[in-house]
Every structure is written in structure tokens, then in C-alpha cells.
Scaffold this motif. Sequence first.
Motif, PDB file in Angstrom:
ATOM      1  N   GLN A  20       0.826  -1.207   0.000  1.00  0.00           N
ATOM      2  CA  GLN A  20       0.000   0.000   0.000  1.00  0.00           C
ATOM      3  C   GLN A  20       0.864   1.263   0.000  1.00  0.00           C
ATOM      4  N   MET A  24      -0.834   3.921  -2.800  1.00  0.00           N
ATOM      5  CA  MET A  24      -1.895   4.770  -2.267  1.00  0.00           C
ATOM      6  C   MET A  24      -1.483   6.242  -2.280  1.00  0.00           C
ATOM      7  N   PRO A  25      -2.431   7.134  -2.559  1.00  0.00           N
ATOM      8  CA  PRO A  25      -2.109   8.565  -2.575  1.00  0.00           C
ATOM      9  C   PRO A  25      -1.954   9.124  -1.164  1.00  0.00           C
ATOM     10  N   PRO A  26      -1.180  10.204  -1.022  1.00  0.00           N
ATOM     11  CA  PRO A  26      -1.026  10.853   0.297  1.00  0.00           C
ATOM     12  C   PRO A  26      -2.381  11.221   0.890  1.00  0.00           C
ATOM     13  N   GLU A  28      -4.422   9.086   2.404  1.00  0.00           N
ATOM     14  CA  GLU A  28      -5.239   7.881   2.559  1.00  0.00           C
ATOM     15  C   GLU A  28      -4.747   7.067   3.756  1.00  0.00           C
ATOM     16  N   ALA A  38       3.460  12.325   1.865  1.00  0.00           N
ATOM     17  CA  ALA A  38       4.140  12.620   0.605  1.00  0.00           C
ATOM     18  C   ALA A  38       5.447  11.839   0.480  1.00  0.00           C
ATOM     19  N   LYS A  41       6.139   6.664  -0.182  1.00  0.00           N
ATOM     20  CA  LYS A  41       6.628   5.836  -1.295  1.00  0.00           C
ATOM     21  C   LYS A  41       8.155   5.873  -1.356  1.00  0.00           C
ATOM     22  N   ASN A  78      -2.530  -2.708  -9.228  1.00  0.00           N
ATOM     23  CA  ASN A  78      -1.614  -2.284  -8.158  1.00  0.00           C
ATOM     24  C   ASN A  78      -0.397  -3.193  -8.110  1.00  0.00           C
TER      25      ASN A  78
END
Length: 119
Positions: A20, A24-26, A28, A38, A41, A78
Motif C-alpha cells: 500500500q 496509495m495517494p497521500p 489515505e 508525501a 513511497k 496495483n
Amino acid sequence: MLHHLFLEPEGVYLVVFNGQELVMPPGESMAGNRTVTANTKADCLEHLSLWLNSIYTFAPGAPVFVVCTCRDLLTDENRREIQDVVGDSVFGKSPCFDQILKCDETKDYIFFVNNADAQ
């Protein structure tokens, strides 16, 4: 930074990460109620590189399994994205790549596991 004291060529190593963190975007929430930032990843990729390079340095030739958790929360897309990102950003730059074992079933270098029911 004493982890290298526990690395030796006779070992078998599992390098485990939460998939994840890479898709997953910041903002979430991930499993375990952690929030993606941010830097999540980049931090995940940096830690994967650190561990693989440490294993290569202190346990040359030892087999390595790269394991991605939360399979149940990841789509097929994903999983492909994770394989691409880790392949380009980590495997392609790590001298440890020759030590990483492939999954017999999928022929990929990442083993995706569902750890939701683990007790």
C-alpha cells in the motif's frame, strides 16, 4: 545500525514491505491505521534498497525473498505497478538482484501475500 551483525551468508532473508505504501495517494489510510504521506513511497523504496544492499554486502550469495503484504487490498493493476516501481527503482540498481528468488507460480521477483488473517 548494528543490523549487519546479524547478516551472514548461511542465512535466508525475507525483505518484507507493505505494498500500500507504493500505490496509495497521500492522505489515505493504510491497513493498521497509518496514513500515507508525501514521503511514504520514497521511504519504502529507500528501505528496500538499504536492506537489499546490506544483505549483498554482509551476506553475499544468501537467498533473498522479497515479500509484499496486503495482497487482499491490492488490485491486479496495483501489483503490476508495484512490480514495475520496485523493479526499476530498486532491483535495477541493486547488486543483490542475483540473490533474489523468483516465485515459481508467477515467475515474478515479488511474493504477494495476504496477511490479514495472520494470528
